[in-house]
Motif scaffolding. Structure first.
Motif, short mmCIF file in Angstrom:
data_model
loop_
_atom_site.label_atom_id
_atom_site.label_comp_id
_atom_site.label_asym_id
_atom_site.label_seq_id
_atom_site.Cartn_x
_atom_site.Cartn_y
_atom_site.Cartn_z
N LEU A 79 46.95 39.55 53.64
CA LEU A 79 46.12 40.65 53.15
C LEU A 79 46.76 41.35 51.95
O LEU A 79 46.08 41.62 50.94
N PRO A 80 48.08 41.66 51.98
CA PRO A 80 48.69 42.28 50.79
C PRO A 80 48.60 41.38 49.55
O PRO A 80 48.33 41.86 48.44
N SER A 81 48.82 40.08 49.73
CA SER A 81 48.74 39.17 48.58
C SER A 81 47.33 39.11 48.02
O SER A 81 47.13 39.15 46.79
N ILE B 96 53.57 32.52 42.47
CA ILE B 96 52.22 32.19 42.94
C ILE B 96 51.28 33.37 42.69
O ILE B 96 50.12 33.18 42.28
N THR B 97 51.75 34.59 42.92
CA THR B 97 50.92 35.77 42.67
C THR B 97 50.50 35.83 41.21
O THR B 97 49.31 36.05 40.90
N MET B 98 51.44 35.62 40.29
CA MET B 98 51.14 35.68 38.86
C MET B 98 50.20 34.55 38.44
O MET B 98 49.28 34.74 37.64
N PRO C 208 53.53 41.29 48.02
CA PRO C 208 53.90 41.69 46.66
C PRO C 208 53.52 43.14 46.37
O PRO C 208 52.53 43.66 46.90
N ASN C 209 54.32 43.76 45.53
CA ASN C 209 54.07 45.14 45.10
C ASN C 209 53.24 45.10 43.82
O ASN C 209 53.67 44.52 42.82
N ILE C 210 52.08 45.72 43.84
CA ILE C 210 51.19 45.62 42.69
C ILE C 210 51.80 46.26 41.44
O ILE C 210 51.58 45.78 40.32
N HIS C 211 52.60 47.30 41.64
CA HIS C 211 53.22 47.94 40.48
C HIS C 211 54.26 47.02 39.85
O HIS C 211 54.37 46.93 38.62
N ALA C 212 55.01 46.30 40.69
CA ALA C 212 55.99 45.35 40.16
C ALA C 212 55.30 44.20 39.43
O ALA C 212 55.76 43.73 38.39
N VAL D 29 46.60 42.22 45.92
CA VAL D 29 47.23 42.25 44.60
C VAL D 29 46.60 41.20 43.68
O VAL D 29 46.31 41.47 42.51
N ILE D 30 46.39 40.00 44.19
CA ILE D 30 45.81 38.94 43.36
C ILE D 30 44.37 39.27 42.99
O ILE D 30 43.96 39.14 41.84
N GLY D 31 43.60 39.74 43.97
CA GLY D 31 42.20 40.05 43.71
C GLY D 31 42.00 41.22 42.77
O GLY D 31 40.94 41.33 42.14
N ALA D 32 43.02 42.08 42.63
CA ALA D 32 42.90 43.23 41.73
C ALA D 32 42.79 42.79 40.27
O ALA D 32 42.36 43.58 39.42
N ALA D 33 43.15 41.55 39.98
CA ALA D 33 43.03 41.04 38.60
C ALA D 33 41.59 40.72 38.24
O ALA D 33 41.28 40.51 37.07
#
Length: 401
Positions: free
Chosen positions: A298-300, A261-263, A357-361, A303-307
């Motif tokens: 919030l973590p998801s 889902i994150t990807m 999710p880990n943004i580096h992963a 990470v998602i919004g960083a795209a």
């Protein structure tokens, strides 16, 4: 009561100083659009107020259209009368007679635009209040916290008497704050987010991701119907239908299940940004609500919004589901949103999606896909189907009878 005129009050735009005239013009353009079925209605703008002369049109039918005008703070149906004191007193009695639950306290609030009127505000309040006190022995004046406030406006050529104040949608005129892309699913949340964004002056274009043949033609029609409902508030909305099947199935094959889902969401943001660049839109609107699903922790969201590089607008971020559902019912999207046709996200939800999710992963996973993912995103943008959705046209006034 002969409701032959409606007084309109404009909202937040009054704070805009030199932009005020432009915003007032935009509100009037919206009024002309929603009132097209009522050719007898005329719009007057004078002394910082907007008036609708109904010209024989039914008040209730016109009032329903006013709920679609962003920037309108409130409105009042009014009795129009001449400037003789006796006429105004008669209209005040008529306004009071229309009140179904009779109050125990009241006040008169007079406003004199016409400074040549022979009575000052204090004297007019006393004379008009007295005409009610003479007829109703149990009625009392309370100037601080009355149960009923009868307002009187003394204009240059006429007087207006009213007591009812109906809330409007509020906000800013449509389009006054720019253009944004709305990520529109088939669910309850995103149409409400789109409505709230439009209410704050954004003109939105909708972006929907479909996974045909996993999602049906009925699911596509559902999204078109949602867009059509929102178009009732905007006049028209551009809808971009993005083919997402190839990206979605490839991601399912190659990425870790808990990150699917994150990807997917990161790919959606990148596609939406490319569409936004073509449409000169400056923000992305989403229906995310904090903590509602795995991708909205919030973590998801970080990470998602960083795209995305564009500002992300999340109007629903702190609202509960019950609050969002109530809004959906009010704006008319709820009956469509609950139709049982799934969108691409609900079909590919893994059993245990990551809530942290880990943004580096995630970025490392994307680097493994650099040979195909950027090109697949460009292809999805190129193959996007664009359509222009207009609202269902209400019946013309002369066909209502």
């Amino acid at each position: 009561m002969n409701k032959d005129i409606i007084l309109l009050r404009l909202g937040e735009l009054t704070l805009k100083g030199r932009n005020r005239h432009r915003f007032e013009t935009q509100v009037q353009q919206q009024l002309k659009r929603v009132l097209q079925p009522f050719p007898s209605v005329t719009i007057r703008h004078e002394y910082g107020r907007v008036y609708l002369d109904l010209g024989g049109s039914e008040y209730a039918a016109v009032a329903r259209q006013l709920d679609k005008v962003f920037g309108l703070h409130s409105y009042s149906p009014a009795i129009r009368c001449g400037l003789r004191l006796e006429e105004i007193q008669t209209s005040v009695r008529e306004a009071f007679a229309e009140i179904q639950v009779k109050p125990r306290t009241f006040k008169i609030s007079a406003r004199r635009v016409n400074k040549k009127f022979p009575y000052d505000t204090y004297e007019l309040n006393r004379l008009l209040g007295g005409t009610l006190l003479e007829q109703h022995e149990d009625l009392q004046v309370d100037v601080h916290n009355p149960e009923l406030d009868i307002r009187v406006e003394i204009r240059e050529q006429e007087a207006l008497v009213f007591s009812e104040v109906v809330p409007g949608p509020g906000g800013f005129p449509l389009g006054s704050n720019g253009k944004a892309m709305l990520m529109l699913s088939g669910g309850i949340d995103s149409p409400v987010a789109g409505w709230l964004a439009m209410r704050k002056g954004l003109r939105v274009q909708a972006v929907h991701f479909h996974s045909f043949p996993y999602t049906s033609e009925r699911a596509k029609l559902k999204v078109i119907d949602l867009t059509r409902t929102l178009a009732g508030y905007a006049g028209k909305i551009t809808l971009h239908m993005v083919p997402f099947t190839d990206i979605q199935t490839r991601l399912k094959q190659e990425c870790r299940d808990n990150l699917l889902i994150t990807m997917m969401r990161r790919a959606m943001f990148r596609i939406t940004e490319q569409l936004a660049a073509r449409q000169e839109a400056l923000a992305i609107v989403t229906g995310e609500s904090l903590g509602q699903v795995a991708s909205q922790t919030l973590p998801s969201m970080h990470v998602i919004g960083a795209a995305a590089t564009l500002p992300l607008i999340r109007p629903l971020i702190t609202l509960d589901k019950a609050e969002i559902t109530a809004m959906a019912e009010r704006i008319g999207t709820y009956p469509i949103s609950i139709l049982p046709y799934e969108d691409c996200c609900t079909l590919f939800v893994p059993k245990s999606p990551s809530t942290n999710p880990n943004i580096h992963a995630v970025e490392r996973q994307e680097r493994y896909m650099e040979e195909w993912l950027p090109e697949a995103i460009r292809t999805a943008v190129e193959q996007t189907e664009t359509m222009y959705i207009v609202p269902e046209q209400p019946e013309k006034e002369d066909s209502l009878f």
